[in-house]
Design a protein around this motif. Sequence first.
Motif, PDB file in Angstrom:
ATOM      1  N   ALA A  40       0.853  -1.308   0.146  1.00  0.00           N
ATOM      2  CA  ALA A  40       0.075  -0.127  -0.074  1.00  0.00           C
ATOM      3  C   ALA A  40       0.858   1.151  -0.113  1.00  0.00           C
ATOM      4  CB  ALA A  40      -0.889  -0.111   1.035  1.00  0.00           C
ATOM      5  N   TYR A  41       1.875   1.069   0.655  1.00  0.00           N
ATOM      6  CA  TYR A  41       2.692   2.425   0.960  1.00  0.00           C
ATOM      7  C   TYR A  41       3.248   2.722  -0.469  1.00  0.00           C
ATOM      8  CZ  TYR A  41       6.876   5.094   2.400  1.00  0.00           C
ATOM      9  OH  TYR A  41       7.682   6.286   2.633  1.00  0.00           O
ATOM     10  N   GLN A  42       4.033   1.652  -1.110  1.00  0.00           N
ATOM     11  CA  GLN A  42       4.841   1.711  -2.281  1.00  0.00           C
ATOM     12  C   GLN A  42       3.686   2.343  -3.569  1.00  0.00           C
ATOM     13  OE1 GLN A  42       6.132  -2.128  -3.295  1.00  0.00           O
ATOM     14  NE2 GLN A  42       7.993  -1.407  -4.269  1.00  0.00           N
ATOM     15  N   LYS A  43       2.586   1.819  -3.449  1.00  0.00           N
ATOM     16  CA  LYS A  43       1.547   2.372  -4.339  1.00  0.00           C
ATOM     17  C   LYS A  43       1.216   3.920  -4.090  1.00  0.00           C
ATOM     18  CE  LYS A  43      -0.383  -1.883  -5.748  1.00  0.00           C
ATOM     19  NZ  LYS A  43      -1.017  -2.908  -5.322  1.00  0.00           N
ATOM     20  N   LEU A  44       0.991   3.972  -2.898  1.00  0.00           N
ATOM     21  CA  LEU A  44       0.617   5.538  -2.406  1.00  0.00           C
ATOM     22  C   LEU A  44       1.691   6.425  -2.887  1.00  0.00           C
ATOM     23  CD1 LEU A  44      -1.232   7.418  -0.713  1.00  0.00           C
ATOM     24  CD2 LEU A  44      -0.166   6.645   1.095  1.00  0.00           C
ATOM     25  N   VAL A  45       2.978   5.923  -2.491  1.00  0.00           N
ATOM     26  CA  VAL A  45       3.987   7.077  -2.804  1.00  0.00           C
ATOM     27  C   VAL A  45       4.220   7.295  -4.419  1.00  0.00           C
ATOM     28  CG1 VAL A  45       6.385   7.320  -2.755  1.00  0.00           C
ATOM     29  CG2 VAL A  45       5.350   6.677  -0.774  1.00  0.00           C
ATOM     30  N   ALA A  51       3.638  10.821  -6.489  1.00  0.00           N
ATOM     31  CA  ALA A  51       4.875  11.032  -7.306  1.00  0.00           C
ATOM     32  C   ALA A  51       4.405  11.408  -8.765  1.00  0.00           C
ATOM     33  CB  ALA A  51       5.969   9.970  -7.566  1.00  0.00           C
ATOM     34  N   GLY A  52       3.299  10.648  -9.186  1.00  0.00           N
ATOM     35  CA  GLY A  52       2.637  10.937 -10.558  1.00  0.00           C
ATOM     36  C   GLY A  52       1.973  11.999 -10.661  1.00  0.00           C
ATOM     37  N   VAL A  92      -0.820  16.950   0.444  1.00  0.00           N
ATOM     38  CA  VAL A  92      -0.409  15.510   0.944  1.00  0.00           C
ATOM     39  C   VAL A  92       1.131  16.271   1.962  1.00  0.00           C
ATOM     40  CG1 VAL A  92       1.147  13.652   0.003  1.00  0.00           C
ATOM     41  CG2 VAL A  92      -1.160  14.204  -0.779  1.00  0.00           C
ATOM     42  N   GLU A  93       1.896  17.409   1.294  1.00  0.00           N
ATOM     43  CA  GLU A  93       3.190  17.791   1.757  1.00  0.00           C
ATOM     44  C   GLU A  93       3.016  18.127   3.126  1.00  0.00           C
ATOM     45  OE1 GLU A  93       4.916  20.791  -0.586  1.00  0.00           O
ATOM     46  OE2 GLU A  93       6.767  19.525  -0.778  1.00  0.00           O
ATOM     47  N   LEU A 137       5.933  11.043   2.043  1.00  0.00           N
ATOM     48  CA  LEU A 137       4.941  10.936   1.020  1.00  0.00           C
ATOM     49  C   LEU A 137       5.308  11.802  -0.179  1.00  0.00           C
ATOM     50  CD1 LEU A 137       1.575  10.554   2.847  1.00  0.00           C
ATOM     51  CD2 LEU A 137       3.035   8.825   1.928  1.00  0.00           C
ATOM     52  N   THR A 138       5.820  12.748  -0.131  1.00  0.00           N
ATOM     53  CA  THR A 138       6.200  13.504  -1.196  1.00  0.00           C
ATOM     54  C   THR A 138       7.689  13.277  -1.809  1.00  0.00           C
ATOM     55  OG1 THR A 138       6.710  15.361   0.008  1.00  0.00           O
ATOM     56  CG2 THR A 138       4.384  15.095  -1.069  1.00  0.00           C
TER      57      THR A 138
END
Length: 478
Positions: A333-338, A342-343, A396-397, A407-408
């Motif tokens: 979940a973390y990987q996908k969220l970050v 980023a996108g 998010v920042e 996260l950013t």
Amino acid sequence: MENKFQLFNTLTRKVEPFVPNEDGKVKMYTCGPTVYHFAHIGNLRSYIMEDVLEKSLRFAGYDVKRVMNITDVGHLSSDADTGEDKMLKGAKRENKSVMEIAKFYTDAFFSDCGKLNIKTPDVVEPATNCISEFIHMVEVLLEKGYAYEAGGNIYFDTAKLDDYYVFSSQSEKELLVGVRDDVEQDENKKNKSDFVLWFTKSKFDAQELKWDSPWGVGYPGWHIECSGISIKHLGEYMDIHCGGVDNIFPHHTNEIAQSEAYLGHKWCNYWFHVHHLNDRSGKMSKSKGDFLTVSLLEEKGYHPLVYRMFCLQSHYRKPLEFSYEVLDQVAAAYQKLVKRIAGLDKNGEIDVAKKAVYHEKFLEALANDINTSSALTVVYDVLKDDMNGATKYALVEEMDYVLGLNLTTGEAEAGKAAGTAAGGADDELTAFILAKIEERKEAKKAKDFAKADAIREELLAKGVAIKDTREGVVWELV
Ligand code: AMP
Ligand code: ZN
């Protein structure tokens, strides 16, 4: 300042509005680590959640001063003042001096904290720096008649207080069960609950660090350290005192007893306690020998912030069971969220009104007794909303100041986060599933099996099968 915050207070056993003594300012104290070994990830759960508390208060506009001690003397292997000094045990184990052990494990602790984005408190004070302050407190307690000398040690006389067991109405016997490790009787004590303020005699007389005192050469008890250090840096009135639940008794009970006897008035208004991280065999503890550290998680390929996110997904007032299955799901979940963050297309004007709405929602979640899983949900809500990428990114920042998940900035880190079990599910679905698993666990605990079954069915209807294993609940997409 407008009062928004609601916190559970162990002293009143209620969620109540948080009102600091001085408008807009918060004086906060945290019991620091006993630096005789690495911190395990259970200890670090407490420090992560205390970090979130501090940052939530700052996010809400409070000016926070936070103090933490480092226990480098006086914490015996039983919290009931018996056994060998933990520091000395550590020194013997590694064939080093106590000060070498203290330095090594203090550095290791702050290195772990750094990896987990736990901010270093404004003041960090080792107990061995404050011996004269402790001696002064003990002198005052003796003068006021709250302490006595017996067998060479100075004890606090708990019978002098109207209400020693301030935290609960539990019986002494029940509370003593909470005392860690072996409970041995000290014949010098007038009352079973009395505790040592200053040791000059112990059956373990090889204590390495000793100081002169009016009662002979000796060393302070563990509890007096936190009272002495917090009063030294925060003064006579404190707003929030933090620790893990095992600190409630006897440590915090004794801190209140001696601080209020010394000061002559109420000392701290709010007590914030983080529940334990457990492994399959129960509470994680350093004395058990084998324990999980941040380095071990790293060796297994997990980024430390995956563990932080694991902690944020459950409420600090619930016990949390550690399992690699759930950690894998969080990693995915973390990987996908970050990656999703980023996108984002960061071009465009920030929608100030929209930003204010989500800022408020995030703050509301935190102000609701630090509801971190709801706060995380707000991040997903922001990403789902139709506002532009620039506004999403700015939000998010801002929220990441409290969440501390990079996260950013963490695209590279996310690449290192191990994640297998949750492959195929998107981040919103993963967050939903984890929340449902948590809800089902609560339902089962409350013996509401109908609700637990209904949650299982609800998940199945969404194509998610869950399975109870010895290591906790695992899930897969079917
Ligand atoms: P210590 O280094 O043993 O003095 O403990 C440091 C902090 O970790 C204290 O606030 C403890 O209450 C807390 N703690 C100890 N064990 C756990 C655990 N299994 N889960 C969460 N917090 C813990
Ligand atoms: Zn303490």
